[in-house]
Enzyme design. Sequence first.
Site, short mmCIF file in Angstrom:
data_model
loop_
_atom_site.label_atom_id
_atom_site.label_comp_id
_atom_site.label_asym_id
_atom_site.label_seq_id
_atom_site.Cartn_x
_atom_site.Cartn_y
_atom_site.Cartn_z
CD GLU A 71 69.28 69.25 48.39
OE1 GLU A 71 70.53 70.03 48.36
OE2 GLU A 71 68.13 68.89 48.21
CE1 TYR A 126 64.91 71.82 46.95
CE2 TYR A 126 66.47 71.24 48.42
CZ TYR A 126 66.20 71.23 46.98
OH TYR A 126 66.95 70.03 46.60
CG ASP A 165 64.87 65.23 41.80
OD1 ASP A 165 64.21 64.82 42.62
OD2 ASP A 165 64.26 66.51 42.04
C1 DGY Z 1 64.11 70.35 43.63
O1 DGY Z 1 62.99 70.94 43.19
O2 DGY Z 1 64.85 70.36 43.10
C2 DGY Z 1 62.88 69.20 43.56
O3 DGY Z 1 63.39 67.60 44.44
C3 DGY Z 1 61.90 68.53 43.07
O4 DGY Z 1 60.54 68.72 44.30
#
Ligand code: DGY
Length: 423
Positions: A392, A29, A163
């Site tokens: 995470e 990220y 998600d």
């Molecule tokens: C990802 O890319 O996994 C995020 O959770 C989406 O924002």
Amino acid sequence: MANAIFDHAAEILRENDRGTYTVPTHGLYPFQWNWDSCLTAIGQAHINEDRAWTEIDTLFDHQWDDGMVPHIVFHQHDDGYFPGPDVWQTHRPTPTSGITQPPVAGFAVRRIFDMAKDRDMARARAGALLPKIAAWHDWFFRSRDPQGTGLVAIIHPWESGRDNSVDWDAAFERVPTKGVLPFVRRDTQHANPDHRPTQAQYERYIYLVQLFRGLNWDNSKLHDASPFQVVDPGFNAILLRSCADLADLADTLDQPGIAAQARAHLARGLAAMETLWSDAQGQYLCLDRTLGTLIQSPSIGGLLATFAAIPQHRAAAIGTRLTTLGEKVTYLVPSHDPDAAEFDSLRYWRGPVWLIVNYMIADGLQQAGQGDVAARIVADSIALIEKSGFAEYYDPTDGTPCGGGRFTWTAAMVIEFLAQAGR
Ligand code: DGY
């Protein structure tokens, strides 16, 4: 031991700090994420108050004219992430995504304000943020609750932050994949694919992005156009808690118009929350707004509801439910009930423990007088760090670290847990 953990957490915050914003973790990220940043700022406030305020200021510098605060701000180019700005095409001066994320800013700003030692800076920085947060909340009730029910819907699973929760499975089946342009995922190159959402889910995530992009990200159209409209009790609890905290701060900082509006949202939302309660499941459930029916999925979304000022007897019932869950796992709180067929102890939001959710649930329980369950959650969270480092998320059965490593918000939450444990 506590000092060593604190130092390690502070080191991770420093390592992921890009000056005016913090990345959730290196590689997986590489930009600024909305709720990551707000929760990260709470941890930063224990170390450097000015830096903490800047984290949230930076996010709100990229607020849209309609009030929305996007879920990702793409501060710099990075090919290592999909979907990047070329997919979103929101045409912002600094590219952003076109959807939002759990609105935890109101809570975070109040928390940082309350603990701030530099009172003048806190009054100035919080005072400038209040109208921006209020505009975001107003946007939610306008754009994601067009019928005025008191609760807002998410129109993309990424907005929930959870998600690939089991909660979305049935509603997501109605999202087509026809016309999805070919793409290459990058997340599975940084993290174990068994810990991430599936390819079939990604195709639907991208279908929705393409659909909304085709409507030029016009928020007066997106809600009604979306085949996915789900009212998540956890998401709404975060919004309502932020409304409550915003109202209190606005009183303190002499902004009565903001306080009154936030309290109006809060009162309507808390009353409507009751429609999501299930006696059979002993928790709140998501509502599929398209069908008008509750989704029978015992996930953490319904437990996170305790972050808002729900009635005492509901918080007590959630405390009981958590105690039962605590007998089924080693580490609270699993993101899905381990007895459910869909439970997967390793896969993202279908079973693993997330420290940010632990933090919010523990905070809510504490406020509701459920101190014993809250203490178990805090102890389990610290035990996970001692066993498996700053991951995470974690397998609730044995603490296996999952997803990205050296994770910013995990470090931030641990700093808060240590502060609470020390009190
Ligand atoms: C990802 O890319 O996994 C995020 O959770 C989406 O924002």
